[in-house]
Design a protein around this motif. Structure first.
Motif, PDB file in Angstrom:
ATOM      1  N   PHE A 183      37.836  99.912  75.334  1.00  0.00           N
ATOM      2  CA  PHE A 183      38.703  98.793  75.704  1.00  0.00           C
ATOM      3  C   PHE A 183      38.366  97.541  74.901  1.00  0.00           C
ATOM      4  O   PHE A 183      39.259  96.857  74.379  1.00  0.00           O
ATOM      5  N   ILE A 184      37.094  97.223  74.779  1.00  0.00           N
ATOM      6  CA  ILE A 184      36.672  96.036  74.035  1.00  0.00           C
ATOM      7  C   ILE A 184      37.067  96.163  72.563  1.00  0.00           C
ATOM      8  O   ILE A 184      37.587  95.211  71.959  1.00  0.00           O
ATOM      9  N   ASN A 185      36.862  97.337  71.990  1.00  0.00           N
ATOM     10  CA  ASN A 185      37.213  97.558  70.588  1.00  0.00           C
ATOM     11  C   ASN A 185      38.709  97.334  70.345  1.00  0.00           C
ATOM     12  O   ASN A 185      39.103  96.616  69.418  1.00  0.00           O
ATOM     13  N   ASN A 186      39.544  97.929  71.181  1.00  0.00           N
ATOM     14  CA  ASN A 186      40.988  97.807  71.000  1.00  0.00           C
ATOM     15  C   ASN A 186      41.495  96.400  71.311  1.00  0.00           C
ATOM     16  O   ASN A 186      42.375  95.886  70.628  1.00  0.00           O
ATOM     17  N   THR A 187      40.920  95.789  72.342  1.00  0.00           N
ATOM     18  CA  THR A 187      41.326  94.432  72.701  1.00  0.00           C
ATOM     19  C   THR A 187      40.976  93.449  71.592  1.00  0.00           C
ATOM     20  O   THR A 187      41.761  92.536  71.279  1.00  0.00           O
ATOM     21  N   MET A 188      39.816  93.632  70.978  1.00  0.00           N
ATOM     22  CA  MET A 188      39.432  92.786  69.856  1.00  0.00           C
ATOM     23  C   MET A 188      40.436  92.915  68.717  1.00  0.00           C
ATOM     24  O   MET A 188      40.855  91.915  68.118  1.00  0.00           O
ATOM     25  N   GLY A 189      40.842  94.153  68.420  1.00  0.00           N
ATOM     26  CA  GLY A 189      41.790  94.375  67.344  1.00  0.00           C
ATOM     27  C   GLY A 189      43.141  93.742  67.623  1.00  0.00           C
ATOM     28  O   GLY A 189      43.718  93.075  66.757  1.00  0.00           O
ATOM     29  N   VAL A 190      43.638  93.928  68.842  1.00  0.00           N
ATOM     30  CA  VAL A 190      44.940  93.368  69.230  1.00  0.00           C
ATOM     31  C   VAL A 190      44.897  91.841  69.212  1.00  0.00           C
ATOM     32  O   VAL A 190      45.801  91.186  68.673  1.00  0.00           O
ATOM     33  N   THR A 191      43.850  91.270  69.796  1.00  0.00           N
ATOM     34  CA  THR A 191      43.730  89.814  69.864  1.00  0.00           C
ATOM     35  C   THR A 191      43.530  89.207  68.482  1.00  0.00           C
ATOM     36  O   THR A 191      44.121  88.166  68.151  1.00  0.00           O
ATOM     37  N   TYR A 192      42.710  89.857  67.669  1.00  0.00           N
ATOM     38  CA  TYR A 192      42.460  89.365  66.312  1.00  0.00           C
ATOM     39  C   TYR A 192      43.755  89.329  65.514  1.00  0.00           C
ATOM     40  O   TYR A 192      44.056  88.341  64.830  1.00  0.00           O
ATOM     41  N   TYR A 193      44.538  90.392  65.602  1.00  0.00           N
ATOM     42  CA  TYR A 193      45.800  90.461  64.865  1.00  0.00           C
ATOM     43  C   TYR A 193      46.771  89.396  65.372  1.00  0.00           C
ATOM     44  O   TYR A 193      47.479  88.759  64.594  1.00  0.00           O
ATOM     45  N   PHE A 194      46.800  89.179  66.677  1.00  0.00           N
ATOM     46  CA  PHE A 194      47.666  88.166  67.284  1.00  0.00           C
ATOM     47  C   PHE A 194      47.320  86.773  66.755  1.00  0.00           C
ATOM     48  O   PHE A 194      48.204  86.004  66.351  1.00  0.00           O
ATOM     49  N   LEU A 195      46.037  86.453  66.725  1.00  0.00           N
ATOM     50  CA  LEU A 195      45.594  85.150  66.238  1.00  0.00           C
ATOM     51  C   LEU A 195      45.821  84.999  64.741  1.00  0.00           C
ATOM     52  O   LEU A 195      46.172  83.911  64.257  1.00  0.00           O
ATOM     53  N   TYR A 196      45.640  86.102  64.011  1.00  0.00           N
ATOM     54  CA  TYR A 196      45.849  86.065  62.561  1.00  0.00           C
ATOM     55  C   TYR A 196      47.319  85.826  62.224  1.00  0.00           C
ATOM     56  O   TYR A 196      47.646  85.020  61.350  1.00  0.00           O
ATOM     57  N   LYS A 197      48.226  86.495  62.942  1.00  0.00           N
ATOM     58  CA  LYS A 197      49.655  86.340  62.678  1.00  0.00           C
ATOM     59  C   LYS A 197      50.135  84.925  63.025  1.00  0.00           C
ATOM     60  O   LYS A 197      51.135  84.453  62.482  1.00  0.00           O
ATOM     61  N   ARG A 198      49.429  84.257  63.911  1.00  0.00           N
ATOM     62  CA  ARG A 198      49.794  82.882  64.285  1.00  0.00           C
ATOM     63  C   ARG A 198      49.024  81.866  63.445  1.00  0.00           C
ATOM     64  O   ARG A 198      49.068  80.668  63.717  1.00  0.00           O
ATOM     65  N   ASN A 199      48.309  82.351  62.417  1.00  0.00           N
ATOM     66  CA  ASN A 199      47.561  81.485  61.481  1.00  0.00           C
ATOM     67  C   ASN A 199      46.489  80.653  62.173  1.00  0.00           C
ATOM     68  O   ASN A 199      46.145  79.557  61.713  1.00  0.00           O
ATOM     69  N   ILE A 200      45.954  81.198  63.268  1.00  0.00           N
ATOM     70  CA  ILE A 200      44.871  80.513  63.971  1.00  0.00           C
ATOM     71  C   ILE A 200      43.527  80.870  63.350  1.00  0.00           C
ATOM     72  O   ILE A 200      42.613  80.046  63.298  1.00  0.00           O
TER      73      ILE A 200
END
Length: 212
Positions: free
Chosen positions: A151-168
Motif C-alpha cells: 500500500f505504501i509503495n503504490n500510494t507513494m507512486g500515485v501521490t508522487y505522480y499527482f504532485l509532479y503533474k501539478r508541477n509541485i
C-alpha cells in the motif's frame, strides 16, 4: 495477527530506502532485449506494456484531491489487499508446499506477481518488491505487513505522480539510483539500509510471532 506498530514502521521505512535499488534495476531492465529469434514475443510484450501504460496514464491524470483519493483506492488499497492475498497468501503457500522450500516459494510467487502486471520492462524491480513482501510474510507470519508495504509503495507512486503533474515537485525521486554520477553510491547505501531493516524486521518478528 494484529500488526505490531514497530514492524509497521519498519515496513514503511523499508519501502523508502529501497527506492534507489528499484530505480537502478528499473534502468537496467529498460535496456534489456530478447534474442532476435524471440522478436515476435518482444514486440507483443512492448505492445501489451504500452496498452497498460496508457491505461495507467489515464487513471493518473487527475488534478483534484478527490481524483487522487479515488486513485489511491483503485491503485493502492485494492491492489495491496487483493494482490497480497493472492500472490503471498495463496500462490506463495502453494509454491512453498510444492518445492518444500519457502525461499523457492517466495521467488516463484514473486516472479508470477511481476509477470501478472504485463510490464516486461519493469519485471525485475517489481519482482524484487515481491521477494521483499514474501519474506515479510514468512518472518512475521502475518499478511498485514506485505499489505501495508504494498500500500505504501503504490500510494507513494500515485501521490508522487499527482504532485509532479501539478508541477509541485520535480522528477528527481525517479532518478535516484538510476541517473547521475553518484548512482552506485546511492545503490550501495540503499542496499546496506535495506539489508539492515530486513534484519531488524526478522529479528523483531521472532519476539512476538515465533512459535514456542
Amino acid at each position: 495477527k494484529k500488526p505490531r506498530i514497530q514492524l509497521v514502521i519498519y515496513s514503511i521505512i523499508l519501502i523508502l530506502v529501497v527506492i534507489p535499488i528499484i530505480n537502478f534495476t528499473q534502468e537496467i531492465n529498460s535496456k534489456l532485449s530478447l534474442p532476435s529469434y524471440m522478436a515476435g514475443i518482444e514486440e507483443w510484450l512492448k505492445s501489451t506494456e504500452g496498452v497498460a501504460n496508457q491505461l495507467t496514464e489515464k487513471f493518473m491524470s487527475v488534478t483534484s484531491a478527490g481524483g487522487l483519493l479515488v486513485n489511491i483506492l483503485i491503485m493502492a488499497i485494492i491492489p495491496a489487499i487483493g494482490e497480497e492475498l493472492t500472490f503471498r497468501g495463496l500462490f506463495q503457500r502453494l509454491f512453498t508446499e510444492w518445492f518444500k522450500n519457502y525461499h523457492w516459494g517466495i521467488i516463484t510467487s514473486a516472479a508470477l506477481f511481476s509477470a501478472f502486471h504485463f510490464q516486461f520492462y519493469g519485471f525485475i524491480p517489481r519482482m524484487i518488491l515481491g521477494v521483499l513482501f514474501g519474506y515479510m510474510l514468512v518472518w512475521s507470519k502475518s499478511i498485514w505487513f506485505p499489505i501495508i508495504a504494498h500500500f505504501i509503495n503504490n500510494t507513494m507512486g500515485v501521490t508522487y505522480y499527482f504532485l509532479y503533474k501539478r508541477n509541485i515537485i520535480d522528477n528527481k525521486l525517479e532518478t535516484i539510483g538510476a541517473q547521475g554520477s553518484n548512482v552506485l553510491i546511492y545503490v550501495f547505501i540503499s542496499f546496506v539500509l535495506t539489508s539492515y531493516l530486513l534484519y531488524l524486521f526478522k529479528e523483531n518478528s521472532k519476539e512476538k510471532y515465533e512459535v514456542q
